[in-house]
Scaffold this motif. Structure first.
Motif, PDB file in Angstrom:
ATOM      1  N   PHE A 251     154.360  85.728  35.015  1.00  0.00           N
ATOM      2  CA  PHE A 251     154.983  84.531  35.584  1.00  0.00           C
ATOM      3  C   PHE A 251     155.407  83.496  34.541  1.00  0.00           C
ATOM      4  N   GLY A 252     155.094  83.740  33.277  1.00  0.00           N
ATOM      5  CA  GLY A 252     155.361  82.730  32.255  1.00  0.00           C
ATOM      6  C   GLY A 252     156.822  82.431  32.040  1.00  0.00           C
ATOM      7  N   MET A 253     157.709  83.373  32.385  1.00  0.00           N
ATOM      8  CA  MET A 253     159.139  83.155  32.186  1.00  0.00           C
ATOM      9  C   MET A 253     159.794  82.416  33.346  1.00  0.00           C
ATOM     10  N   LEU A 254     159.044  82.177  34.418  1.00  0.00           N
ATOM     11  CA  LEU A 254     159.600  81.387  35.512  1.00  0.00           C
ATOM     12  C   LEU A 254     159.808  79.940  35.069  1.00  0.00           C
ATOM     13  N   PRO A 255     160.770  79.235  35.666  1.00  0.00           N
ATOM     14  CA  PRO A 255     160.933  77.815  35.338  1.00  0.00           C
ATOM     15  C   PRO A 255     159.650  77.043  35.623  1.00  0.00           C
ATOM     16  N   GLU A 256     159.405  76.009  34.844  1.00  0.00           N
ATOM     17  CA  GLU A 256     158.207  75.206  35.057  1.00  0.00           C
ATOM     18  C   GLU A 256     158.218  74.558  36.432  1.00  0.00           C
ATOM     19  N   LYS A 257     159.388  74.109  36.870  1.00  0.00           N
ATOM     20  CA  LYS A 257     159.486  73.434  38.159  1.00  0.00           C
ATOM     21  C   LYS A 257     160.626  74.028  38.973  1.00  0.00           C
ATOM     22  N   ALA A 258     160.392  74.183  40.263  1.00  0.00           N
ATOM     23  CA  ALA A 258     161.449  74.572  41.188  1.00  0.00           C
ATOM     24  C   ALA A 258     162.310  73.353  41.504  1.00  0.00           C
ATOM     25  N   ALA A 259     163.476  73.601  42.056  1.00  0.00           N
ATOM     26  CA  ALA A 259     164.326  72.494  42.482  1.00  0.00           C
ATOM     27  C   ALA A 259     163.596  71.683  43.554  1.00  0.00           C
ATOM     28  N   PRO A 260     163.671  70.367  43.492  1.00  0.00           N
ATOM     29  CA  PRO A 260     162.965  69.549  44.489  1.00  0.00           C
ATOM     30  C   PRO A 260     163.552  69.757  45.881  1.00  0.00           C
ATOM     31  N   PHE A 261     162.700  69.647  46.878  1.00  0.00           N
ATOM     32  CA  PHE A 261     163.170  69.755  48.253  1.00  0.00           C
ATOM     33  C   PHE A 261     162.288  68.913  49.145  1.00  0.00           C
ATOM     34  N   SER A 262     162.796  68.593  50.309  1.00  0.00           N
ATOM     35  CA  SER A 262     162.001  67.884  51.312  1.00  0.00           C
ATOM     36  C   SER A 262     162.431  68.364  52.687  1.00  0.00           C
ATOM     37  N   ILE A 263     161.453  68.499  53.564  1.00  0.00           N
ATOM     38  CA  ILE A 263     161.697  68.862  54.951  1.00  0.00           C
ATOM     39  C   ILE A 263     161.056  67.788  55.813  1.00  0.00           C
ATOM     40  N   PRO A 264     161.801  67.185  56.724  1.00  0.00           N
ATOM     41  CA  PRO A 264     161.216  66.115  57.534  1.00  0.00           C
ATOM     42  C   PRO A 264     160.154  66.645  58.479  1.00  0.00           C
ATOM     43  N   ALA A 265     159.135  65.823  58.699  1.00  0.00           N
ATOM     44  CA  ALA A 265     158.129  66.168  59.708  1.00  0.00           C
ATOM     45  C   ALA A 265     158.787  66.151  61.084  1.00  0.00           C
ATOM     46  N   VAL A 266     158.285  66.979  61.971  1.00  0.00           N
ATOM     47  CA  VAL A 266     158.877  67.076  63.299  1.00  0.00           C
ATOM     48  C   VAL A 266     157.770  67.256  64.322  1.00  0.00           C
ATOM     49  N   GLU A 267     157.928  66.620  65.452  1.00  0.00           N
ATOM     50  CA  GLU A 267     157.036  66.826  66.587  1.00  0.00           C
ATOM     51  C   GLU A 267     157.790  67.614  67.636  1.00  0.00           C
ATOM     52  N   ALA A 268     157.228  68.730  68.028  1.00  0.00           N
ATOM     53  CA  ALA A 268     157.895  69.580  69.014  1.00  0.00           C
ATOM     54  C   ALA A 268     158.128  68.801  70.299  1.00  0.00           C
ATOM     55  N   ALA A 269     159.286  69.047  70.903  1.00  0.00           N
ATOM     56  CA  ALA A 269     159.624  68.371  72.151  1.00  0.00           C
ATOM     57  C   ALA A 269     158.632  68.744  73.247  1.00  0.00           C
ATOM     58  N   ASN A 270     158.323  67.794  74.083  1.00  0.00           N
ATOM     59  CA  ASN A 270     157.376  68.010  75.178  1.00  0.00           C
ATOM     60  C   ASN A 270     158.004  67.604  76.507  1.00  0.00           C
ATOM     61  N   GLY A 271     159.246  68.055  76.714  1.00  0.00           N
ATOM     62  CA  GLY A 271     159.970  67.621  77.899  1.00  0.00           C
ATOM     63  C   GLY A 271     159.647  68.372  79.163  1.00  0.00           C
ATOM     64  N   GLY A 272     158.881  69.445  79.058  1.00  0.00           N
ATOM     65  CA  GLY A 272     158.544  70.213  80.243  1.00  0.00           C
ATOM     66  C   GLY A 272     159.730  70.897  80.884  1.00  0.00           C
ATOM     67  N   GLU A 273     160.741  71.234  80.086  1.00  0.00           N
ATOM     68  CA  GLU A 273     161.952  71.849  80.635  1.00  0.00           C
ATOM     69  C   GLU A 273     161.748  73.343  80.877  1.00  0.00           C
ATOM     70  N   THR A 274     162.572  73.883  81.748  1.00  0.00           N
ATOM     71  CA  THR A 274     162.533  75.303  82.069  1.00  0.00           C
ATOM     72  C   THR A 274     163.929  75.880  81.924  1.00  0.00           C
ATOM     73  N   VAL A 275     164.036  76.954  81.175  1.00  0.00           N
ATOM     74  CA  VAL A 275     165.306  77.648  80.956  1.00  0.00           C
ATOM     75  C   VAL A 275     165.159  79.085  81.414  1.00  0.00           C
ATOM     76  N   VAL A 276     166.127  79.577  82.139  1.00  0.00           N
ATOM     77  CA  VAL A 276     166.165  80.974  82.561  1.00  0.00           C
ATOM     78  C   VAL A 276     167.389  81.634  81.938  1.00  0.00           C
ATOM     79  N   ILE A 277     167.158  82.719  81.224  1.00  0.00           N
ATOM     80  CA  ILE A 277     168.250  83.497  80.639  1.00  0.00           C
ATOM     81  C   ILE A 277     168.332  84.796  81.427  1.00  0.00           C
ATOM     82  N   ALA A 278     169.385  84.932  82.180  1.00  0.00           N
ATOM     83  CA  ALA A 278     169.502  86.042  83.120  1.00  0.00           C
ATOM     84  C   ALA A 278     169.719  87.366  82.390  1.00  0.00           C
ATOM     85  N   LYS A 279     168.884  88.347  82.740  1.00  0.00           N
ATOM     86  CA  LYS A 279     169.051  89.705  82.252  1.00  0.00           C
ATOM     87  C   LYS A 279     168.628  90.667  83.363  1.00  0.00           C
TER      88      LYS A 279
END
Length: 469
Positions: A251-279
């Motif tokens: 692993f010594g030849m890998l870059p010391e640091k990866a490109a910086p990144f950020s992912i926003p925190a998220v709270e899953a929706a709690n709307g109680g919705e119902t979806v039907v996909i007909a098959k």
């Protein structure tokens, strides 16, 4: 994807009952066997060592010279959630092509050498990480580590293997697009996470995979594989000094640091919705979800035990008892906690005859509500803790499994002594804790439902969202 492929499939301890049935006899025998395994595991006193190379690369090691085999697991933080919106599946495609030729070896030569030396080298990509696994005989250790180095630092991404793998991925996605389980899971995550990266399919879509170029694959490797994002676990026939040298060589030849990144925190929706996909299928697939609990939450272990009682414990769970055993509505019904790095959800699912989908959903919501309002019983809690602590040694069934746990322990910041303490965390869950967390966690009115099929007794509240890719 490892994080999304995980399914609760363990056969659990049945709740106590009068008399001795075949299932109860099986349960008693299983508990005896698990207790013996736990005793043996504790007696072996697995020691996890922190190894730091001269170049500053860290790995956690369980040294075992019983067999001439070495297993290495690695992960880089940052996975499919970082893919460009129009190129979902980039990380997954890298994981599928990175070992198709590297350095001076084309695809055929690289794969041929792995086969000839009995070296197993595999890669995978989840939403939050890019992972790899290596297994080799000790006598082929140096060459195995060299092939791993080449794959990580000099992947070729030649035209022929890239197009061959692309065709395989597209064919797989085409098959999945007709799979009711895949459809239900994908639509549920879209409903829960909206425009957040967690809503995108980690393995992409036919359209997004078609847009990915060899230059995209190379850019991913250059930007994401940094030593500051690297976690390594090793188990087997290697000493700390030998591993320290191998870490720098690999692993010594890998870059010391990866490109910086950020992912926003998220709270899953709690709307109680119902979806039907007909098959037009005789049995509908049902997926349910609500916001969950993070892995670093102080209540995580209480939630883990409570979920086992509700739907994670196989034949011991309430959902199986009510939906399958008492009424025969479904062969499988389950729930599990799905914590991600930047969000979490509770996922549940079943499949049942179209005529009984409404009844099955009513029962699941009923048990969701009963757990929230009353929590588990003392008997259920005792049985759950007994099984969860007694079955823990079964996770140590192979060197690769243990190496993977070492990586997970690092990524989740669980501490190098986690293997010794884990059962204590489960045992520490009290009935008051379990009831409090059940009330906090489970919200039946917040359950989002996706049904794929031709269900009776289900009224959709909205149309399915687009796939966003």
């Amino acid at each position: 994807m490892r994080s999304e492929k995980n399914r609760v499939a363990s056969q659990a301890v049945a709740r106590r009952a009068s008399g001795t049935s075949p299932l109860m006899a099986w349960t008693v025998a299983l508990l005896i066997a698990l207790t013996a395994l736990l005793t043996a595991f504790q007696a072996r006193a697995v020691e996890v060592q922190r190894v730091v190379s001269p170049g500053g690369i860290e790995a956690w090691l369980v040294e075992d010279h019983t067999n001439p085999i070495i297993a290495l697991e690695l992960a880089f933080r940052g996975g499919g959630a970082l893919d460009p919106e129009d190129k979902a599946g980039l990380a997954y495609m890298v994981s599928s092509t990175i070992d198709e030729g590297a350095g001076p070896l084309d695809s055929q030569a690289f794969q041929g050498e792995l086969d000839n030396l009995s070296i197993s080298l595999k890669f995978d990509a989840g939403l939050d990480s890019f992972s790899g696994s290596l297994e080799t005989l000790t006598e082929n250790r140096d060459r195995a580590f060299e092939l791993l180095r080449l794959a990580l630092t000099e992947p070729r991404f030649d035209a022929e293997p890239v197009e061959r793998i692309r065709s395989q991925i597209v064919a797989s996605l085409s098959r999945q697009s007709e799979d009711p389980d895949y459809i239900a899971s994908r639509v549920l995550r879209r409903l829960m996470y909206g425009e957040h990266p967690y809503a995108r399919p980690a393995n992409g879509t036919e359209a997004s995979i078609a847009r990915i170029t060899a230059d995209d694959l190379r850019s991913f490797v250059q930007q994401r594989f940094g030593r500051d994002r690297l976690f390594v676990g090793v188990v087997g026939d290697i000493t700390p000094d030998e591993l320290a040298k191998a870490l720098d060589d690999t692993f010594g030849m890998l870059p010391e640091k990866a490109a910086p990144f950020s992912i926003p925190a998220v709270e899953a929706a709690n709307g109680g919705e119902t979806v039907v996909i007909a098959k037009p299928i005789p049995q509908s697939v049902v997926a349910l979800g609500q916001d969950g609990i993070r892995r670093d939450d102080p209540d995580y272990y209480a939630a883990y035990v409570v979920n086992y009682i509700l739907g994670g414990g196989g034949f011991a769970s309430r959902l199986v008892e009510e939906v399958r055993e008492k009424r025969g509505l479904a062969y499988s019904v389950y729930s599990y906690l799905a914590p991600f790095d930047h969000g979490s959800m509770i996922y549940a699912g079943t499949a049942t005859q179209n005529a009984r989908v409404g009844e099955s959903l009513d029962l699941i919501r009923q048990e969701w509500r009963r757990m929230a309002e009353d929590g588990p019983t003392a008997e259920e809690l005792d049985d759950a803790k007994r099984y969860l602590t007694g079955s823990f040694p079964l996770r140590f069934s192979s060197s690769a499994n243990i190496a993977g746990m070492l990586v997970g322990m690092q990524m989740e910041d669980l501490g190098i002594d986690y293997l010794e303490k884990r059962n204590d965390y489960v045992e520490a869950v009290t009935l008051d804790d379990a009831k409090r967390v059940a009330k906090r966690l489970y919200r039946p009115d917040a359950l989002t439902v996706v049904v794929v099929g031709a269900p009776d007794g289900v009224t959709p509240t909205r149309d399915a969202p687009g796939d966003g890719t």
